[in-house]
Design a protein around this motif. Structure first.
Motif, PDB file in Angstrom:
ATOM      1  N   ILE A 117       0.846  -1.191   0.000  1.00 16.89           N
ATOM      2  CA  ILE A 117       0.000   0.000   0.000  1.00 16.89           C
ATOM      3  C   ILE A 117       0.887   1.249   0.000  1.00 16.89           C
ATOM      4  O   ILE A 117       1.797   1.359   0.830  1.00 16.89           O
ATOM      5  CB  ILE A 117      -0.918   0.023   1.236  1.00 16.89           C
ATOM      6  N   PRO A 118       0.650   2.200  -0.907  1.00 21.05           N
ATOM      7  CA  PRO A 118       1.452   3.435  -0.928  1.00 21.05           C
ATOM      8  C   PRO A 118       1.377   4.179   0.399  1.00 21.05           C
ATOM      9  O   PRO A 118       0.360   4.152   1.092  1.00 21.05           O
ATOM     10  CB  PRO A 118       0.808   4.256  -2.058  1.00 21.05           C
ATOM     11  N   GLU A 119       2.460   4.844   0.741  1.00 20.16           N
ATOM     12  CA  GLU A 119       2.547   5.536   2.029  1.00 20.16           C
ATOM     13  C   GLU A 119       1.409   6.527   2.242  1.00 20.16           C
ATOM     14  O   GLU A 119       0.903   6.679   3.358  1.00 20.16           O
ATOM     15  CB  GLU A 119       3.893   6.261   2.123  1.00 20.16           C
ATOM     16  N   ARG A 120       0.980   7.217   1.165  1.00 25.07           N
ATOM     17  CA  ARG A 120      -0.077   8.225   1.321  1.00 25.07           C
ATOM     18  C   ARG A 120      -1.417   7.630   1.757  1.00 25.07           C
ATOM     19  O   ARG A 120      -2.308   8.353   2.207  1.00 25.07           O
ATOM     20  CB  ARG A 120      -0.271   8.984   0.003  1.00 25.07           C
ATOM     21  N   GLU A 121      -1.570   6.295   1.636  1.00 24.89           N
ATOM     22  CA  GLU A 121      -2.837   5.654   1.969  1.00 24.89           C
ATOM     23  C   GLU A 121      -2.792   4.859   3.266  1.00 24.89           C
ATOM     24  O   GLU A 121      -3.799   4.280   3.671  1.00 24.89           O
ATOM     25  CB  GLU A 121      -3.253   4.697   0.833  1.00 24.89           C
ATOM     26  N   VAL A 122      -1.648   4.788   3.941  1.00 28.43           N
ATOM     27  CA  VAL A 122      -1.515   3.856   5.069  1.00 28.43           C
ATOM     28  C   VAL A 122      -2.346   4.271   6.281  1.00 28.43           C
ATOM     29  O   VAL A 122      -2.619   3.447   7.154  1.00 28.43           O
ATOM     30  CB  VAL A 122      -0.031   3.691   5.478  1.00 28.43           C
ATOM     31  N   GLY A 123      -2.758   5.530   6.342  1.00 30.55           N
ATOM     32  CA  GLY A 123      -3.582   5.964   7.465  1.00 30.55           C
ATOM     33  C   GLY A 123      -4.939   5.290   7.507  1.00 30.55           C
ATOM     34  O   GLY A 123      -5.626   5.316   8.535  1.00 30.55           O
ATOM     35  N   LYS A 143       3.675   0.046   2.583  1.00 36.50           N
ATOM     36  CA  LYS A 143       3.477  -0.803   3.760  1.00 36.50           C
ATOM     37  C   LYS A 143       2.800  -2.091   3.300  1.00 36.50           C
ATOM     38  O   LYS A 143       1.842  -2.062   2.535  1.00 36.50           O
ATOM     39  CB  LYS A 143       2.617  -0.092   4.797  1.00 36.50           C
ATOM     40  N   LYS A 144       3.310  -3.221   3.772  1.00 36.77           N
ATOM     41  CA  LYS A 144       2.770  -4.522   3.354  1.00 36.77           C
ATOM     42  C   LYS A 144       1.561  -4.901   4.209  1.00 36.77           C
ATOM     43  O   LYS A 144       1.549  -4.712   5.420  1.00 36.77           O
ATOM     44  CB  LYS A 144       3.825  -5.617   3.471  1.00 36.77           C
TER      45      LYS A 144
END
Length: 306
Positions: free
Chosen positions: A155-161, A199-200
């Motif tokens: 998952i791209p960092e901008r979406e990990v929240g 992030k996996k």
């Protein structure tokens, strides 16, 4: 001569009809009434109703099918591989001897050191070749448990929240076009990879299917945030001008009013309206470019007829 030219131009303009610039572009007050020329024909528009519904946000990413458990088999002793009792794809049982290592060196002679399968499963990587020299850090074979499969996705960092365990997903596979498999996020990595900035996550299939094989490419549609009971309109109904959002709302059967609204999220051509509009009100979705506040219109269809 010049007077005749002016008269001809004015007559042509009157015959063709007047083109109105929307009041928001002309800088007029959107809340005031706009007088519509009675000689101008009604504008044809398509409309749709604002709806109250739940919007489901999602991410679409690629993933890979992997075994639930995969173990690299290491020897207990360094030496030369003298026998390999399995091949790629062989099914093995836990404790089964899969290879033998001769730890002997020139001038010494030792008994063969057996290599055991640590789990039951399938050999999913080519085993070491007979005659090769290995150490205690060398991989003799890779054994994968084949009962349950998982999906690994980045998952791209901008979406990990938005990530959390328990999120639901719809999985599609190239091998089975048209079929959808359900899965659930069971693990989220605690760190972001500094190289890929991702992030996996690990997802588990809700129902095991024997047709699914490790190594398959999966297309993952991961449900994230849910917006419950919000007012929505088709995205094409919203006009954005000078940083503000507007819609044309039907007043009666043949008039429109320009109304400022607060826009929320947009998902799949549907836009959330946080304020300024109620569910059930009819909004213009096609033909807005010629309208002004208070313009006369003729409804020629709805969204489904567009």
């Amino acid at each position: 001569m010049s007077k005749k030219v002016i008269i001809i131009v004015l007559a042509a303009a009157a015959a063709a009809g007047l083109v109105f610039v929307p009041s928001i572009l002309a800088g007029s007050d959107t809340g005031s009434d706009t007088t519509v020329n009675a000689n101008v024909s009604m504008y044809s528009v398509r409309v749709d109703q604002a709806a109250e519904q739940t919007l489901q946000a999602y991410l679409e990413i690629n993933g890979e099918i992997v075994p639930e458990q995969q173990v690299a088999v290491l020897p207990d002793a360094a030496g030369k591989v003298v026998s390999v009792k399995i091949d790629l794809g062989s099914e093995v049982r836990k404790g089964q001897i899969i290879a033998e290592i001769d730890p002997s060196k020139p001038g010494t002679s030792y008994a063969l050191s057996p290599v055991y399968a640590p789990i039951s499963g399938i050999v999913t990587a080519p085993p070491a070749a007979v005659g090769s020299t290995v150490t205690t850090a060398s991989t003799i074979a890779t054994v994968s448990a084949m009962k349950n499969f998982e999906i690994e996705a980045l998952i791209p960092e901008r979406e990990v929240g938005q990530l959390t365990e328990g999120l639901k997903a719809r999985i599609t596979l190239q091998a089975f076009p048209g079929e959808v498999f359900s899965a659930t996020v069971i693990r989220v990595s605690p760190v972001v990879d500094p190289n890929s900035r991702t992030k996996k996550i690990i997802l588990s299939f809700d129902v095991n299917d024997s047709r699914i094989n490790p190594g398959m490419l999966a297309r993952v549609k991961l449900n994230t945030r849910t917006y419950e009971d919000v007012v929505t309109v088709p995205a094409e109904a919203v006009i954005n001008v000078r940083g503000s959002s507007y819609v044309y709302v039907m007043e009666g059967i043949d008039r429109v009013a320009l109304r400022e609204v607060e826009k929320g999220v947009s998902i799949d051509n549907t836009t959330e309206i946080k304020s300024g509009l109620s569910g059930g009100e009819s909004v213009v979705i096609q033909g807005q470019q010629f309208l002004t506040n208070g313009a006369a219109v003729k409804v020629i269809g709805t969204r489904s007829q567009a």
